[in-house]
Design an enzyme around this catalytic site. Structure first.
Site, PDB file in Angstrom:
ATOM      1  CB  SER A   1      -0.892   0.010   1.242  1.00 21.88           C
ATOM      2  OG  SER A   1      -0.110   0.349   2.366  1.00 21.88           O
ATOM      3  CE  LYS A   2      -0.056   6.618  -3.113  1.00 26.49           C
ATOM      4  NZ  LYS A   2       1.170   6.360  -3.844  1.00 26.49           N
ATOM      5  NE  ARG A   3       0.355   0.645   5.915  1.00 28.75           N
ATOM      6  CZ  ARG A   3       0.910  -0.556   6.003  1.00 28.75           C
ATOM      7  NH1 ARG A   3       2.024  -0.727   6.632  1.00 28.75           N
ATOM      8  NH2 ARG A   3       0.300  -1.600   5.474  1.00 28.75           N
ATOM      9  CG  HIS A   4       4.620  -1.154   1.782  1.00 30.29           C
ATOM     10  ND1 HIS A   4       3.288  -1.494   1.842  1.00 30.29           N
ATOM     11  CD2 HIS A   4       5.237  -1.839   2.772  1.00 30.29           C
ATOM     12  CE1 HIS A   4       3.110  -2.371   2.828  1.00 30.29           C
ATOM     13  NE2 HIS A   4       4.266  -2.587   3.402  1.00 30.29           N
ATOM     14  N   GLY A   5       5.454   3.228  -0.002  1.00 29.39           N
ATOM     15  CA  GLY A   5       6.030   4.091  -1.035  1.00 29.39           C
ATOM     16  C   GLY A   5       5.149   4.052  -2.268  1.00 29.39           C
TER      17      GLY A   5
END
Ligand code: GLU
Length: 487
Positions: A244-248
């Site tokens: 997800s976005k959290r991973h970049g």
């Protein structure tokens, strides 16, 4: 699988967001399968959710696919254009007794859902309404949905990736196929389209596994042949959580903007869940097409490792011609305002040599651009850390730079074979290692503490620029000295 040239596969994105890594990987697997067996790759935009779909997102998805080089043989079709057919298929279910009208109002259903709590399933209240009565109420204009009559038993399929999968029909509620306004529900539209497009292999994300039993029931009730199902594994971040976005970056376009090459991205995506049969990881498109089979897809979740992507990109970067690299890096240099198109044309030979020198130290086009700064800008931007490290003694540095300046001005050729002995001679004369001369010089001419070999750098800059930069460096050192005295 060469014989399977009638394979028809599809990529069916919903245009409610950009082309994400997971979607791109699904598209790629479908494309590889089609190209492997000489089949047909079809593109279908699933835009029935009018509110969440947009033309911009459709364009962005098509753009992403084009960038990756995943060309389709048919389409893009738009699911929303097939609504009449979806509806006709749903009505055929009603005709065959596989669906029934449900007159329960949303308010009634909500109340029952709230009362039942967790695990609510439609109570089939309307399933028992006799067809004469149902027809009459419909003719009277009473609002209703169409629900699928889930039969008893189990629904099972042999998933190419996951093996046998089975769902108890008792766990599947009589789901809606047509809404009150006559619009088809998602699973109805998908089955109608897949059947209409004669799709032979449904290759999609594992998040769709829960839709598959409903779809299989629809195929059966409509008397349609089932496609092969292959649900590709989820993609996780390095922390084991769903990507997800959290991973970049998750949108493919972000990788493009970061300077990832499409070939590297395709190679990287292919290995997210597919094992090509050997440990070698850099594979050309032709090799991937040659080796790709659905059986080679792993059921285990794939892990997205951005460091591996950069590494892979570096490998592809290294294999590119200077011309292609320069072409790729040019827009970035211009956008950053470091150089203009006319100047790029005028200095083309030097810039070609530059990208060839820089590519071995870069993993992305953007990194090449970063490193190119000192060579393309009129004046280097001095990195304070480089100054602090290599110009510790301004007076001494100035003296040595001035000595080098006169050596350079007097050199008969601008060539490493002459410059290198001159610089080394100066170091010997000063009684220091060559590094003590070269590092401060590198800062003077590039502003940085890192660069390709200094003599390559001097070659790129040419004599005039080198001398001009040494002069600016000396001025700068003067200022530093004055500042030090004033302080
Ligand atoms: N439109 C669905 C999605 O974007 C895909 C449906 C399918 O492949 O069957 O997830």
């Amino acid at each position: 699988m060469k014989a399977n040239s009638s394979a028809r596969v599809r990529f069916a994105p919903s245009p409610t967001g950009f082309l994400h890594v997971g979607g791109a990987r699904t598209a790629l697997f479908n494309w590889l399968l089609a190209r492997h067996c000489g089949g047909t790759f079809i593109l279908r935009i699933e835009d029935t959710d009018r509110e969440r779909s947009s033309k911009e997102m459709t364009a962005a998805i098509l753009d992403g696919l084009e960038w990756l080089g995943l060309d389709s043989d048919e389409g893009p079709y738009h699911q929303a254009e097939g609504t009449d057919r979806h509806r006709a298929d749903a009505l055929a279910l009603l005709e065959r007794g596989s669906a029934y009208r449900c007159f329960c109002s949303p308010a009634e259903l909500d109340a029952r859902r709230a009362a039942a709590g967790e695990g609510y399933r439609y109570d089939r209240g309307c399933a028992a309404i006799a067809s004469v009565e149902s027809d009459r109420r419909a003719a009277d204009g009473e609002p209703h949905t169409l629900r699928f009559r889930v039969p008893a038993g189990v629904t099972a399929w042999d998933d190419v990736v996951h093996g046998p999968i089975e769902f108890a029909n008792a766990d599947i509620e009589d789901f809606i196929v047509l809404r009150t306004d006559g619009s088809p529900i998602y699973n109805m539209a998908v089955v109608s389209d897949d059947a209409h497009m004669r799709i032979t292999h449904v290759v999609r994300g594992a998040d769709h596994i829960s839709n598959t039993p409903k779809q299989i029931l629809l195929y059966g009730a409509l008397g349609l042949a089932l496609p092969v199902f292959a649900h590709v594994p989820l993609i996780l971040g390095l922390d084991g959580k769903r990507l997800s976005k959290r991973h970049g970056a998750t949108a493919v376009s972000e990788y493009r903007n970061e300077g990832i090459l499409p070939d590297a991205m395709v190679n990287f995506l292919a290995l997210l869940g597919w094992y090509p049969g050997e440990e070698r990881e850099i594979l050309s498109r032709a090799e991937m097409i040659e080796r790709f089979t659905l059986e080679g897809i792993n059921r285990k979740a794939a892990v997205f490792d951005p460091v591996k992507l950069s590494w892979m990109n570096g490998q592809y970067l290294n294999g590119l011609s200077a011309e292609s690299l320069l072409e790729a890096v040019t827009p970035i240099l211009i956008e950053r305002g470091w150089i203009d198109a006319v100047e790029i044309q005028g200095r083309r030979d030097t810039l070609l040599r530059m990208v060839d020198l820089l590519k071995t130290r870069a993993r992305t086009i953007a990194e090449i651009a970063d490193q190119a700064e000192p060579y393309v800008r009129a004046r280097p931007a001095y990195d304070p850390a480089a100054i602090a490290r290599h110009w510790k003694d301004p007076a001494e540095t100035k003296r040595r730079l001035a000595a080098m300046r006169s050596l350079f001005a007097g050199a008969s050729t601008w060539d490493a074979s002459e410059l290198e002995p001159a610089v080394r001679g100066l170091a010997a004369q000063e009684g220091v290692g060559a590094g003590r001369i070269i590092h401060p010089l590198r800062v003077a001419v590039t502003g940085l503490s890192d660069s390709p070999g200094i003599f390559d750098v001097l070659g790129l800059l040419g004599r005039d620029r080198t001398i001009e930069r040494i002069d600016s460096a000396i001025e700068r050192l003067d200022e530093m000295e004055r500042g030090a005295h004033a302080g």
